[in-house]
Design a protein around this motif. Structure first.
Motif, PDB file in Angstrom:
ATOM      1  N   SER A  14     -46.809   2.100 -14.253  1.00  0.00           N
ATOM      2  CA  SER A  14     -48.143   2.186 -13.675  1.00  0.00           C
ATOM      3  C   SER A  14     -48.043   2.502 -12.187  1.00  0.00           C
ATOM      4  O   SER A  14     -47.214   1.920 -11.474  1.00  0.00           O
ATOM      5  CB  SER A  14     -48.864   0.851 -13.880  1.00  0.00           C
ATOM      6  N   SER A  85     -50.924   8.269  -9.632  1.00  0.00           N
ATOM      7  CA  SER A  85     -51.554   6.950  -9.808  1.00  0.00           C
ATOM      8  C   SER A  85     -51.842   6.664 -11.278  1.00  0.00           C
ATOM      9  O   SER A  85     -52.956   6.243 -11.637  1.00  0.00           O
ATOM     10  CB  SER A  85     -52.846   6.870  -8.981  1.00  0.00           C
ATOM     11  N   LYS A  87     -52.169   5.156 -14.946  1.00  0.00           N
ATOM     12  CA  LYS A  87     -52.580   3.854 -15.454  1.00  0.00           C
ATOM     13  C   LYS A  87     -52.182   3.739 -16.922  1.00  0.00           C
ATOM     14  O   LYS A  87     -52.064   4.759 -17.610  1.00  0.00           O
ATOM     15  CB  LYS A  87     -54.101   3.704 -15.329  1.00  0.00           C
ATOM     16  N   SER A 116     -47.296  -1.015 -17.999  1.00  0.00           N
ATOM     17  CA  SER A 116     -47.951  -1.857 -16.987  1.00  0.00           C
ATOM     18  C   SER A 116     -46.956  -2.737 -16.265  1.00  0.00           C
ATOM     19  O   SER A 116     -45.805  -2.845 -16.634  1.00  0.00           O
ATOM     20  CB  SER A 116     -49.018  -2.723 -17.649  1.00  0.00           C
TER      21      SER A 116
END
Length: 116
Positions: A14, A85, A87, A116
């Motif tokens: 992440s 960036s 996710k 994550s």
């Protein structure tokens, strides 16, 4: 025969970045825009970003706006998707196609997994 070949996917943490490539073989798409789409497990395929063949016009899904950048190299018949960036919710198989997409042009896609 048209073939679209996606590459550049992988496993990333992440906040990391990846750059996807889509090479078009068999013809040039000078009359069409090109787009990136993605399909997460158990979900419908969705629009990510599109670009005109000239590169002068782009559009993005709200979920990736400000993080992803689509670009095109006409000389190489290749479309790129720079993803920053990242996710966990960006995890999906990413595909390229014309805009609007043509059913026979879907390739194998490239897997992007964001941990994550």
């Amino acid at each position: 025969q048209v073939q679209l070949v996606e590459s550049g996917g992988g496993l990333v943490q992440s906040g990391g970045s990846l750059r996807l490539s889509c090479a078009a073989y068999g013809r040039t798409f000078s009359r069409y825009g090109m787009g990136w789409f993605r399909q997460a497990p158990g979900k419908e395929r969705e629009f990510v970003a599109t670009i005109s063949w000239s590169g002068g016009s782009t559009s993005y899904a709200d979920s990736v706006k400000g993080r992803f950048t689509i670009s095109i190299d006409n000389a190489k018949n290749t479309v790129y998707l720079q993803m920053n960036s990242l996710k966990p919710e960006d995890t999906a198989v990413y595909y390229c196609n014309t805009d609007p997409p043509r059913p026979t042009y879907w390739g194998q896609g490239t897997q992007v997994t964001v941990s994550s």
